[in-house]
Design a protein around this motif. Structure first.
Motif, short mmCIF file in Angstrom:
data_model
loop_
_atom_site.label_atom_id
_atom_site.label_comp_id
_atom_site.label_asym_id
_atom_site.label_seq_id
_atom_site.Cartn_x
_atom_site.Cartn_y
_atom_site.Cartn_z
N GLY A 60 -1.29 14.97 16.51
CA GLY A 60 -1.83 14.65 17.82
C GLY A 60 -3.22 14.06 17.77
O GLY A 60 -3.88 14.05 16.72
N GLY A 61 -3.65 13.56 18.90
CA GLY A 61 -4.99 13.00 19.03
C GLY A 61 -5.08 12.13 20.27
O GLY A 61 -4.09 11.84 20.92
N ARG A 62 -6.30 11.73 20.57
CA ARG A 62 -6.54 10.87 21.73
C ARG A 62 -6.42 9.41 21.29
O ARG A 62 -6.88 9.04 20.21
CB ARG A 62 -7.92 11.14 22.31
N VAL A 63 -5.80 8.59 22.15
CA VAL A 63 -5.62 7.16 21.87
C VAL A 63 -6.22 6.38 23.05
O VAL A 63 -5.95 6.70 24.21
CB VAL A 63 -4.13 6.81 21.68
N ARG A 64 -6.99 5.35 22.69
CA ARG A 64 -7.68 4.54 23.69
C ARG A 64 -7.48 3.05 23.39
O ARG A 64 -7.30 2.67 22.24
CB ARG A 64 -9.18 4.81 23.65
N PRO A 65 -7.59 2.21 24.41
CA PRO A 65 -7.61 0.77 24.15
C PRO A 65 -8.75 0.45 23.17
O PRO A 65 -9.83 1.02 23.25
CB PRO A 65 -7.88 0.15 25.52
N GLY A 66 -8.47 -0.45 22.24
CA GLY A 66 -9.45 -0.81 21.22
C GLY A 66 -9.29 -0.06 19.92
O GLY A 66 -9.84 -0.47 18.89
N ASP A 67 -8.52 1.04 19.93
CA ASP A 67 -8.29 1.80 18.69
C ASP A 67 -7.52 0.96 17.69
O ASP A 67 -6.62 0.20 18.07
CB ASP A 67 -7.49 3.08 18.96
N ALA A 68 -7.85 1.13 16.42
CA ALA A 68 -7.13 0.46 15.35
C ALA A 68 -5.80 1.16 15.09
O ALA A 68 -5.69 2.38 15.28
CB ALA A 68 -7.97 0.45 14.07
N ILE A 69 -4.82 0.39 14.65
CA ILE A 69 -3.51 0.91 14.25
C ILE A 69 -3.28 0.46 12.81
O ILE A 69 -3.41 -0.72 12.51
CB ILE A 69 -2.36 0.33 15.11
N LYS A 70 -2.94 1.40 11.95
CA LYS A 70 -2.62 1.07 10.56
C LYS A 70 -1.23 1.59 10.25
O LYS A 70 -0.94 2.76 10.45
CB LYS A 70 -3.64 1.68 9.62
N ALA A 71 -0.37 0.71 9.77
CA ALA A 71 1.01 1.09 9.41
C ALA A 71 1.07 1.47 7.95
O ALA A 71 0.56 0.76 7.09
CB ALA A 71 1.95 -0.07 9.69
N GLU A 72 1.68 2.62 7.67
CA GLU A 72 1.94 3.06 6.30
C GLU A 72 3.46 3.11 6.12
O GLU A 72 4.14 3.93 6.73
CB GLU A 72 1.34 4.44 6.05
N LEU A 73 3.96 2.22 5.29
CA LEU A 73 5.39 2.12 5.10
C LEU A 73 5.91 3.29 4.26
O LEU A 73 5.22 3.77 3.36
CB LEU A 73 5.74 0.80 4.40
N PRO A 74 7.14 3.73 4.54
CA PRO A 74 7.73 4.80 3.74
C PRO A 74 8.12 4.27 2.36
O PRO A 74 8.20 3.06 2.16
CB PRO A 74 8.97 5.20 4.55
N ASP A 75 8.38 5.19 1.45
CA ASP A 75 8.91 4.77 0.15
C ASP A 75 10.23 4.05 0.39
O ASP A 75 10.98 4.39 1.29
CB ASP A 75 9.14 5.99 -0.75
N GLY A 76 10.52 3.06 -0.44
CA GLY A 76 11.76 2.28 -0.31
C GLY A 76 12.94 3.02 -0.86
O GLY A 76 12.79 4.09 -1.44
N PRO A 77 14.14 2.51 -0.68
CA PRO A 77 14.38 1.28 0.06
C PRO A 77 14.17 1.51 1.56
O PRO A 77 14.45 2.59 2.08
CB PRO A 77 15.84 0.94 -0.25
N HIS A 78 13.68 0.47 2.23
CA HIS A 78 13.39 0.57 3.66
C HIS A 78 14.66 0.41 4.48
O HIS A 78 15.51 -0.40 4.15
CB HIS A 78 12.37 -0.48 4.06
N ARG A 79 14.72 1.20 5.57
CA ARG A 79 15.84 1.12 6.51
C ARG A 79 15.39 0.33 7.73
O ARG A 79 14.39 0.70 8.36
CB ARG A 79 16.32 2.50 6.92
N PRO A 80 16.10 -0.73 8.09
CA PRO A 80 15.70 -1.49 9.29
C PRO A 80 15.85 -0.63 10.54
O PRO A 80 16.62 0.34 10.57
CB PRO A 80 16.65 -2.68 9.30
N LEU A 81 15.13 -1.01 11.57
CA LEU A 81 15.18 -0.28 12.82
C LEU A 81 16.54 -0.45 13.50
O LEU A 81 17.08 -1.56 13.53
CB LEU A 81 14.08 -0.75 13.76
N GLU A 82 17.04 0.63 14.05
CA GLU A 82 18.24 0.61 14.88
C GLU A 82 17.88 1.23 16.22
O GLU A 82 16.85 1.89 16.35
CB GLU A 82 19.36 1.42 14.20
N ARG A 83 18.70 1.05 17.20
CA ARG A 83 18.39 1.60 18.54
C ARG A 83 18.43 3.13 18.49
O ARG A 83 19.22 3.73 17.77
CB ARG A 83 19.35 1.08 19.59
N VAL A 84 17.54 3.73 19.25
CA VAL A 84 17.54 5.20 19.40
C VAL A 84 17.54 5.54 20.88
O VAL A 84 17.15 4.77 21.70
CB VAL A 84 16.34 5.89 18.71
#
Length: 184
Positions: free
Chosen positions: A160-184
């Motif tokens: 958890g945490g507070r999120v505000r406009p202007g905050d940075a977003i950093k993506a950390e990919l999972p270990d492979g092989p990667h699974r493409p996104l499907e609908r949830v």
């Protein structure tokens, strides 16, 4: 997808009542395992009405909805005016390819919030209720007949945490092989 994908939060939105759109806020608070504090879709089990009707005990894999602001410019070219929160998202982003992330990607936002990507939003006909013809801009079949969904991604809150406009977003990919996104 670049291992060090980064972006920015451009807007945050939440709503305590069921409504297609969500008003923008100065900030939102993410609660681990639940979602956005005070948002109608927060909870351990599903909160989206169609999912509750199928099985109200399903885990909530749709705690926080993110949409890339670049989509708004894309649909504007087709005559649609969309602003942050209008499509029911909690976090509007820029500069990060949300739709290109694999399942299980961690999104570190601001000073400590962590979201885990669970899949693609499956847009529904309510989008045409917002603006007629918009649904076919965000879900359609490509020239090869494959279904394309562009209405954002769904996540669960890991930290958890507070999120505000202007905050940075950093993506950390999972270990492979990667699974493409499907609908949830």
């Amino acid at each position: 997808m670049n291992e060090d994908s980064q972006g920015t939060v451009t807007a945050v939105s939440s709503n305590a009542t069921y409504s297609f759109t969500k008003p923008n806020r100065d900030s939102i608070t993410l609660l681990a395992g639940l979602g956005v504090e005070g948002d109608v879709h927060a909870g351990v089990t599903v909160k989206h009405r169609s999912r509750v009707a199928q099985d109200p005990t399903q885990p909530n894999l749709r705690q926080v909805h993110l949409i890339h602001e670049e989509l708004f410019a894309e649909v504007a070219g087709q005559g649609h005016e969309v602003v942050p929160g209008a499509l029911g998202e909690n976090i509007t982003t820029s500069g990060i390819d949300l739709l290109g992330l694999p399942t299980g990607t961690l999104l570190r936002i601001g000073d400590g919030a962590v979201l885990e990507v669970t899949g693609l939003r499956n847009p529904c006909v309510q989008i045409d209720g917002y603006q007629d013809g918009l649904l076919k801009q965000v879900v359609f079949r490509d020239e090869d007949g494959a279904l394309v969904r562009k209405a954002g991604i769904m996540t669960v809150v890991r930290e958890g945490g507070r999120v505000r406009p202007g905050d940075a977003i950093k993506a950390e990919l999972p270990d492979g092989p990667h699974r493409p996104l499907e609908r949830v």
